[in-house]
Design a protein around this motif. Structure first.
Motif, PDB file in Angstrom:
ATOM      1  N   GLU A   1       0.896  -0.954  -0.053  1.00 15.08           N
ATOM      2  CA  GLU A   1      -0.689   0.080   0.164  1.00 15.08           C
ATOM      3  C   GLU A   1       0.608   1.579  -0.160  1.00 15.08           C
ATOM      4  N   VAL A   2       2.403   1.226  -0.104  1.00 11.52           N
ATOM      5  CA  VAL A   2       2.936   2.511   0.061  1.00 11.52           C
ATOM      6  C   VAL A   2       4.119   2.361   0.049  1.00 11.52           C
ATOM      7  N   ILE A   3       5.406   2.438  -0.817  1.00  8.55           N
ATOM      8  CA  ILE A   3       6.180   2.480  -1.506  1.00  8.55           C
ATOM      9  C   ILE A   3       6.672   4.170  -1.157  1.00  8.55           C
ATOM     10  N   VAL A   4       7.996   3.956  -0.411  1.00  9.29           N
ATOM     11  CA  VAL A   4       8.823   5.473   0.624  1.00  9.29           C
ATOM     12  C   VAL A   4       9.540   5.840  -1.040  1.00  9.29           C
ATOM     13  N   VAL A   5       9.758   7.096  -1.210  1.00  9.17           N
ATOM     14  CA  VAL A   5      10.213   7.516  -3.016  1.00  9.17           C
ATOM     15  C   VAL A   5      11.132   8.487  -2.185  1.00  9.17           C
ATOM     16  N   PRO A   6      12.416   8.536  -2.023  1.00  8.65           N
ATOM     17  CA  PRO A   6      13.554   8.795  -1.728  1.00  8.65           C
ATOM     18  C   PRO A   6      13.540  10.176  -2.682  1.00  8.65           C
ATOM     19  N   VAL A   7      13.589  11.200  -1.729  1.00  5.39           N
ATOM     20  CA  VAL A   7      14.056  13.202  -2.520  1.00  5.39           C
ATOM     21  C   VAL A   7      14.632  13.934  -1.919  1.00  5.39           C
ATOM     22  N   SER A   8      15.034  14.508  -2.783  1.00  4.77           N
ATOM     23  CA  SER A   8      15.987  15.760  -1.737  1.00  4.77           C
ATOM     24  C   SER A   8      15.323  17.723  -1.687  1.00  4.77           C
ATOM     25  N   ASP A   9      13.433  16.883  -2.592  1.00  3.14           N
ATOM     26  CA  ASP A   9      13.487  18.456  -1.887  1.00  3.14           C
ATOM     27  C   ASP A   9      11.766  18.341  -2.017  1.00  3.14           C
ATOM     28  N   ILE A  10      11.212  18.188  -0.887  1.00  2.00           N
ATOM     29  CA  ILE A  10       9.710  17.519  -0.176  1.00  2.00           C
ATOM     30  C   ILE A  10       9.136  18.279  -1.971  1.00  2.00           C
ATOM     31  N   ASP A  11       9.087  20.059  -1.195  1.00  2.00           N
ATOM     32  CA  ASP A  11       8.115  21.139  -1.814  1.00  2.00           C
ATOM     33  C   ASP A  11       7.977  20.115  -3.503  1.00  2.00           C
TER      34      ASP A  11
ATOM     35  N   ASN B   1      14.622   8.420   5.163  1.00  2.23           N
ATOM     36  CA  ASN B   1      15.776   8.799   4.804  1.00  2.23           C
ATOM     37  C   ASN B   1      17.419   7.955   4.515  1.00  2.23           C
ATOM     38  N   GLU B   2      16.880   6.480   4.670  1.00  4.57           N
ATOM     39  CA  GLU B   2      18.172   5.212   4.084  1.00  4.57           C
ATOM     40  C   GLU B   2      17.774   4.937   3.254  1.00  4.57           C
ATOM     41  N   MET B   3      17.615   5.470   1.845  1.00  5.62           N
ATOM     42  CA  MET B   3      18.165   5.259   0.565  1.00  5.62           C
ATOM     43  C   MET B   3      18.268   7.355  -0.372  1.00  5.62           C
ATOM     44  N   ALA B   4      19.572   6.552  -0.892  1.00  5.16           N
ATOM     45  CA  ALA B   4      19.771   8.225  -1.422  1.00  5.16           C
ATOM     46  C   ALA B   4      18.281   9.284  -2.343  1.00  5.16           C
ATOM     47  N   PRO B   5      18.402  10.446  -2.545  1.00  7.54           N
ATOM     48  CA  PRO B   5      17.734  10.742  -2.874  1.00  7.54           C
ATOM     49  C   PRO B   5      17.990   9.966  -4.798  1.00  7.54           C
ATOM     50  N   GLY B   6      16.790   9.884  -5.304  1.00  7.00           N
ATOM     51  CA  GLY B   6      17.230   9.465  -6.865  1.00  7.00           C
ATOM     52  C   GLY B   6      17.352   7.940  -7.118  1.00  7.00           C
ATOM     53  N   SER B   7      18.023   7.313  -5.779  1.00  3.97           N
ATOM     54  CA  SER B   7      17.885   5.973  -6.102  1.00  3.97           C
ATOM     55  C   SER B   7      17.160   4.603  -6.061  1.00  3.97           C
TER      56      SER B   7
ATOM     57  N   PRO C   1      12.421  14.759 -10.702  1.00  6.14           N
ATOM     58  CA  PRO C   1      13.576  15.413 -10.167  1.00  6.14           C
ATOM     59  C   PRO C   1      14.987  14.975 -10.258  1.00  6.14           C
ATOM     60  N   ASP C   2      14.886  14.192  -9.010  1.00 10.70           N
ATOM     61  CA  ASP C   2      15.773  13.249  -8.180  1.00 10.70           C
ATOM     62  C   ASP C   2      16.623  12.006  -9.103  1.00 10.70           C
ATOM     63  N   GLY C   3      16.003  11.591 -10.204  1.00 13.08           N
ATOM     64  CA  GLY C   3      16.350  10.887 -10.920  1.00 13.08           C
ATOM     65  C   GLY C   3      15.663   9.368 -10.775  1.00 13.08           C
ATOM     66  N   ASN C   4      14.633   9.343  -9.357  1.00  5.34           N
ATOM     67  CA  ASN C   4      13.693   7.903  -9.406  1.00  5.34           C
ATOM     68  C   ASN C   4      13.681   7.258 -10.733  1.00  5.34           C
ATOM     69  N   THR C   5      13.377   5.980 -10.970  1.00  6.12           N
ATOM     70  CA  THR C   5      12.830   6.044 -12.477  1.00  6.12           C
ATOM     71  C   THR C   5      11.404   5.284 -12.397  1.00  6.12           C
ATOM     72  N   TRP C   6      10.499   5.175 -12.904  1.00  3.57           N
ATOM     73  CA  TRP C   6       9.169   4.784 -13.137  1.00  3.57           C
ATOM     74  C   TRP C   6       9.151   3.513 -14.663  1.00  3.57           C
ATOM     75  N   ALA C   7       8.860   3.065 -15.035  1.00  2.00           N
ATOM     76  CA  ALA C   7       8.165   2.556 -15.737  1.00  2.00           C
ATOM     77  C   ALA C   7       6.540   2.212 -16.389  1.00  2.00           C
TER      78      ALA C   7
END
Length: 142
Positions: free
Chosen positions: A6-16, A62-68, A113-119
């Motif tokens: 039900e939830v996936i954490v997406v690591p980002v550098s800028d929440i807004d 914050n365990e994953m680096a933004p964009g990872s 914008p951080d480089g997290n990729t989606w298919a």
């Protein structure tokens, strides 16, 4: 016993900036944006999905680096229309890739914008048989 994702954490550098991307450019529904002196946590849900994403600044987030984050997969009933919609909203998306003529064989991708990729996978059957019926949508009975 059901075990639902039900939830996936997406690591980002800028929440807004991430909220603006996922809500305004991708069209995810903003479920909540909770901020106080201890934390800032935001949950958003893709239209028709039973799984949400969460972005924020809690230690677990914050365990994953933004964009990872790589290759989280969304499913749409029409990949060409979905890609065109994202392009019209300023999202850079790859060309359509057809790996098989069968339903489920067409994909495209994009990154936040951080480089997290989606298919994004096309399953035409979702137009007639959505996983969550229209009358059952809405996280809080809305």
């Amino acid at each position: 016993m059901d075990w639902t994702l039900e939830v996936i954490v997406v690591p980002v550098s800028d929440i807004d900036r991430a909220v603006a991307f996922y809500r305004d450019q991708l069209g995810f529904q903003l479920d909540h944006d909770t901020q106080n002196e201890h934390m800032h946590v935001v949950q958003l849900t893709p239209p028709g999905s039973g799984c949400s994403i969460v972005i924020g600044d809690l230690p677990a987030q914050n365990e994953m680096a933004p964009g990872s984050l790589r290759g989280v997969q969304l499913v749409v009933s029409d990949a060409s229309a979905a890609r065109d919609e994202l392009l019209s909203r300023g999202v850079e998306a790859s060309e359509l890739m057809v790996f098989s003529p069968d339903d489920g064989g067409t994909f495209f991708g994009f990154a936040d914008p951080d480089g997290n990729t989606w298919a994004v996978q096309e399953l035409k059957v979702r137009a007639e048989k959505p996983l969550i019926p229209l009358e059952s949508r809405g996280r809080f009975g809305a």
